[in-house]
Design an enzyme around this catalytic site. Structure first.
Site, PDB file in Angstrom:
ATOM      1  N   CYS A  97      44.343 -28.756   7.487  1.00  0.00           N
ATOM      2  CA  CYS A  97      44.451 -28.787   8.972  1.00  0.00           C
ATOM      3  C   CYS A  97      45.635 -29.729   9.445  1.00  0.00           C
ATOM      4  O   CYS A  97      46.271 -29.413  10.426  1.00  0.00           O
ATOM      5  CB  CYS A  97      43.370 -29.091   9.429  1.00  0.00           C
ATOM      6  SG  CYS A  97      42.256 -30.544   8.473  1.00  0.00           S
ATOM      7  N   TYR A  98      45.565 -30.988   8.843  1.00  0.00           N
ATOM      8  CA  TYR A  98      46.591 -32.238   9.182  1.00  0.00           C
ATOM      9  C   TYR A  98      47.881 -31.575   8.881  1.00  0.00           C
ATOM     10  O   TYR A  98      48.621 -31.686  10.000  1.00  0.00           O
ATOM     11  CB  TYR A  98      46.354 -33.251   8.330  1.00  0.00           C
ATOM     12  CG  TYR A  98      45.192 -34.186   8.856  1.00  0.00           C
ATOM     13  CD1 TYR A  98      45.033 -34.454  10.375  1.00  0.00           C
ATOM     14  CD2 TYR A  98      44.410 -34.668   7.940  1.00  0.00           C
ATOM     15  CE1 TYR A  98      44.021 -35.310  10.719  1.00  0.00           C
ATOM     16  CE2 TYR A  98      43.300 -35.675   8.412  1.00  0.00           C
ATOM     17  CZ  TYR A  98      43.023 -36.102   9.869  1.00  0.00           C
ATOM     18  OH  TYR A  98      41.976 -36.772  10.114  1.00  0.00           O
TER      19      TYR A  98
END
Length: 350
Positions: free
Chosen positions: A153-154
């Site tokens: 996600c990051y």
């Protein structure tokens, strides 16, 4: 009717695994043929997640290579870091396509992986075959890949915000600052003190400042896009909500004459063929709620002419576009299907 693609999920009982199950149950072209979860072997999946019991009657199985190869054509590895590289070589040898949701196959250089994640690796030849699984940047490579290292996600939220700036040479790469905020599900389902309700509720906290393990992954792709070595200042924060991610990116413009409308035109053109990305209009900034439950990343931006910086914001669901949905998007590409097939594009509101 065409025969459905038989897929398996290793690590099916975790957050990433159950998201894969939820999404794949609504995919019109696949059949879930195997659910692997060593800790829950022998347990019906519907007992672990009763809300899905009416849709799936499979039992979780021990993770055995021969069984996976026999049952599946495609397998998703939703396992903690350090496990996928022990499974992928055998699965590939068995003729399967492999989508790894961990960090094991995201790096061009295994020494970089080992320096940040530790452990011994003896799969260099297999790792060289892996393709980084961000469709918006590496779509054509993914189409023919046998092994895809799906970003988390990051990196996804950060790279989608940064890509047009770096690819077009619009910023000083040395000025790149990324401030990221994630819901607690990003830490996984395993028990951790920081994820407890009493610890996370009503509190926002930075963690792994200047040493988060996603830094080298983000820098690797940023460097590829810019055609030069790029270092970023990346700071993650935990926020008191179950799911969702918001990234705010800051960078110094090379051309101080650019205005927000110019930058929006550049972003819209860059993502014109990217169905999972929505570039918002002038003065509209993304909210995590808009992306909840979807495979969509929302992007907004502003040029601060006073400081000659651009501010780019991206919001996504860390468990869908930031994990399981992105892996399915990559699978769709390898099968020649429309890349958003079976993936939700509209979130829950309010």
């Amino acid at each position: 009717m065409a025969e459905k693609l038989r897929v398996g999920i290793v690590g099916a009982s975790g957050y990433g695994g159950v998201q894969l199950v939820r999404l794949l149950l609504d995919h019109p072209r696949v059949e879930i043929a195997y659910l692997g979860a060593n800790q829950n072997a022998g347990t019906p999946f519907g007992e672990l997640y009763p809300q899905l019991a009416h849709r799936i009657d499979r039992v979780c199985e021990a993770v055995e290579l021969d069984r996976i190869v026999e049952a599946c054509s495609v397998v998703f590895l939703a396992t903690p870091n350090g496990i996928a590289h022990t499974l992928a070589p055998g699965l590939l040898a068995g003729g399967l396509r492999v989508f790894d949701l961990s960090a094991d196959y995201r790096f061009v250089n295994l020494e970089t992986y080992q320096s940040w994640y530790g452990g011994d690796r003896h799969d260099a030849a297999v790792a060289r075959e892996a393709v980084y699984g961000l469709p918006e940047l590496y779509r054509e490579r993914i189409r023919t890949a046998r092994l895809v290292g799906c970003p988390g996600c990051y990196p996804t939220a950060s790279l989608l915000a940064a890509a047009p700036l770096l690819k077009q040479g619009l910023i000083d790469p040395r000025s790149l600052i990324i401030d990221a905020k994630s819901g607690v599900s990003g830490a996984g389902r395993a028990l951790k003190t920081g994820s407890l309700f009493a610890e996370a509720d009503s509190s926002v906290a930075a963690y792994s400042v200047a040493r988060h393990r996603h830094i080298p992954e983000i820098e690797q792709v940023c460097s590829d896009l810019a055609g030069m070595r790029v270092q970023v200042q990346f700071t993650p924060h935990l926020i008191p909500m179950a799911r969702g991610m918001l990234v705010t990116l800051y960078a110094q413009l090379r051309d101080p004459g650019l205005v927000s409308e110019d930058m929006l035109t550049i972003y819209e053109a860059f993502y014109r063929q990217a169905p999972a990305v929505r570039v918002l209009g002038s003065g509209i900034y993304p909210q995590t709620k808009w992306a909840s439950g979807t495979n969509t990343c929302f992007i907004g931006l502003e040029v601060d002419q006073r400081t000659e910086r651009v501010v780019v914001l991206s919001a996504l669901d860390n468990l869908v576009k930031g994990q399981s949905g992105q892996a399915i998007q990559a699978m769709n590409l390898t099968q020649g299907w429309e890349e958003m097939l079976g993936l939700p594009a509209i979130g829950f509101y309010p």
